[in-house]
Design an enzyme around this catalytic site. Structure first.
Site, short mmCIF file in Angstrom:
data_model
loop_
_atom_site.label_atom_id
_atom_site.label_comp_id
_atom_site.label_asym_id
_atom_site.label_seq_id
_atom_site.Cartn_x
_atom_site.Cartn_y
_atom_site.Cartn_z
N ALA A 1 89.82 62.89 16.98
CA ALA A 1 90.71 63.57 17.92
C ALA A 1 91.74 64.42 17.19
CB ALA A 1 91.40 62.55 18.83
N GLU B 1 97.30 61.31 7.53
CA GLU B 1 96.23 60.32 7.63
C GLU B 1 96.49 59.22 6.60
OE1 GLU B 1 93.39 57.78 7.90
OE2 GLU B 1 93.55 59.34 9.42
N CYS C 1 81.10 55.75 14.25
CA CYS C 1 79.91 55.26 14.97
C CYS C 1 78.71 55.13 14.04
CB CYS C 1 79.54 56.23 16.10
SG CYS C 1 80.91 56.63 17.19
N ASN D 1 86.47 63.72 20.46
CA ASN D 1 86.28 65.13 20.09
C ASN D 1 86.64 66.07 21.24
OD1 ASN D 1 85.08 65.58 17.26
ND2 ASN D 1 84.00 63.77 17.99
N TYR E 1 58.57 67.26 34.20
CA TYR E 1 57.46 66.30 34.21
C TYR E 1 56.26 66.84 33.47
CZ TYR E 1 53.03 64.32 35.61
OH TYR E 1 51.76 63.81 35.56
N TRP F 1 56.91 60.34 39.11
CA TRP F 1 58.25 59.98 39.56
C TRP F 1 58.97 59.38 38.37
CZ3 TRP F 1 60.92 60.82 44.01
CH2 TRP F 1 60.20 61.32 45.09
#
Length: 466
Positions: free
Chosen positions: A21, A44, A54, A318, A439, A447
């Protein structure tokens, strides 16, 4: 912004936190305003900037070979863009009235004040570290920063045996359990909940439980670790619950994170029920014209429930940074909120969710129907078709989509994005059945599984109205 911070009549933007961020905000503000107009100073406290937290489980597990592959932009690259990024420097006080921050050099202890015209608070989150005996012993690790990842990898090399215990079975716990299996450890996961992945309903969590056991992971549910036991050398040797002990040469804490808002709290800034900073749509801290906040230290609006929620994810961080940087740089942007989308995996099992779980819907007083369907990722006759389970919640009466959970093999996880878009657009399950999705037999049945669930939910909502 008034001009009291920058030198030579320039405005000065101060950023606290050099990860997603904070540095997204700094970079976007720099795009909006040149160095002649806007001076940007960022602090920092760690060794790294702009990295993917992550990705740490995948680095620990060996899928990502090198640490530096997780670093999107180095401090030198930020400085080359005229952002004065000061590493290993921790902000220890925010003086909102005086528009200044006090920073301390982590290595030397030297302190100094820096004034600002605009302030960005991106202090992130801190791992939950339970207050229990032995939790600080060598061999017990949280996994939040690249420094944590390095410490864990070093500890894995030096571990006297190959037994690991992971405490907690959320995203980080589950991902770290797989990473440790990949490293050749015997892994036990001790989890407080009935099933792993409490972000899912328990019936869907049970499928994750089975997949983890299939990997050779021992799952201990409905159990809380009460202490960490150490050997004569002081290093961890086991974890204990009320009624059992589990031997451990290494312990990883995956209990989740809380917003790191101690600085903001001390400065008198407004915090929500989850301890995160409260902002408006422009990511300004409420009641403060020239202070913004984003990333893992803020609460966000859940567009489905209409309530503030704490959702620490890199995607949001972000986006927050982009919005903040645009506004701090003189433009205008907003962050409307989230629907609560997340994906993860255990081995080849993909786990995805968006919107509300059953207990979330109950908590906010929504009446709902839920359906679960079994389908396949491709046409049933096409090679590689694998089973997929889709659970869908719809509001009784209106048929508005409330949430979707998907567990399946390849091709399952990212299908949740269809539901995320439908939630954002406030579609009904009946409207979803008409969606013109791509599809062909290699990609889905005629479906799509999400639409099969929408059809079933439509029928159930309709029946419930009679």
């Amino acid at each position: 912004m008034s001009m009291n911070g920058g030198r030579d009549g320039r405005r000065r933007l101060v950023v606290i936190g050099g990860d997603a961020a904070g540095m997204s905000a700094a970079s976007q503000a720099r795009r909006m305003s040149g160095p002649d107009e806007l001076e940007i100073v960022a602090f920092e406290r760690g060794h790294f900037s702009s990295y993917s937290a992550c990705g740490i489980p995948y680095w620990v597990g060996g899928d990502v070979p090198e640490r530096d592959q997780l670093i999107a932009r180095t401090p030198a690259e930020h400085r080359a863009r005229e952002i004065d990024l000061r590493m290993r420097t921790e902000v220890v006080e925010i003086d909102v009235g005086g528009q200044r921050v006090r920073a301390r050099d982590v290595d030397s202890g030297a302190e100094s004040w820096t004034s600002y015209d605009g302030l960005v608070i991106a202090t992130g989150a801190r791992p939950v570290r339970p207050d229990m005996p032995g939790v600080d012993a060598p061999g017990v690790h949280g996994v939040q920063t690249l420094d944590d990842g390095e410490a864990l990898l070093d500890s894995l090399e030096r571990a006297p045996g190959r037994r690991a215990v992971v405490v907690g079975a959320g995203y980080i716990g589950v991902e770290m359990a797989e990473a440790l299996i990949n490293r050749g450890f015997e892994v036990t996961v001790v989890n407080r909940g009935k099933e792993p992945m409490s972000t899912l309903d328990p019936d869907m969590g049970r499928m994750v439980h089975r997949a983890m056991e299939g990997l050779g992971i021992t799952m201990v549910n409905d159990a809380e670790v009460t202490k960490v036991l150490t050997g004569e050398d002081g290093r961890v040797r086991a974890v204990a619950t009320e009624d059992a002990e589990y031997p451990a040469d290494i312990v990883v804490l995956g209990i989740g994170v809380r917003p790191e808002t101690s600085l903001a709290r001390a400065a008198g800034l407004p915090l929500g029920a989850h301890g995160g900073l409260l902002t408006d749509l422009a990511m300004r801290v409420r009641g403060h014209e020239n202070v913004w906040a984003g990333g893992d230290c803020v609460e966000v609006l859940n567009l489905v429930s209409g309530q503030e929620q704490y959702v620490p994810l890199g995607t949001h961080a972000n986006k927050h940074g982009q919005v903040i940087g645009t506004n701090a740089g003189g433009g205008y942007a907003t962050f409307p909120g989230v629907v609560g989308t997340a994906v993860s995996k255990v081995c080849d099992l993909e786990i995805a969710r968006t919107g509300l779980r059953e207990k979330d819907a109950r908590r906010v007083g929504l009446r709902f129907e839920s359906v679960t369907v079994e389908s396949t990722s491709r046409a049933g006759y096409y090679p590689g078709a694998s089973p997929m389970t889709v659970k869908m919640l719809a509001e009784r009466g209106t048929g508005r989509l409330l949430g979707v959970q998907i567990v399946g093999r390849e091709g399952a996880g990212k299908r949740v994005d269809i539901a995320a878009v439908a939630l954002t657009a406030q579609m009904t399950v009946q409207q979803m059945t008409a969606l013109d999705l791509g599809y062909a037999p290699p990609f889905s049945p005629v479906w799509d599984p999400v639409l099969v669930a929408a059809r079933k939910a439509t029928a159930k909502v309709r029946d419930g109205q009679r």
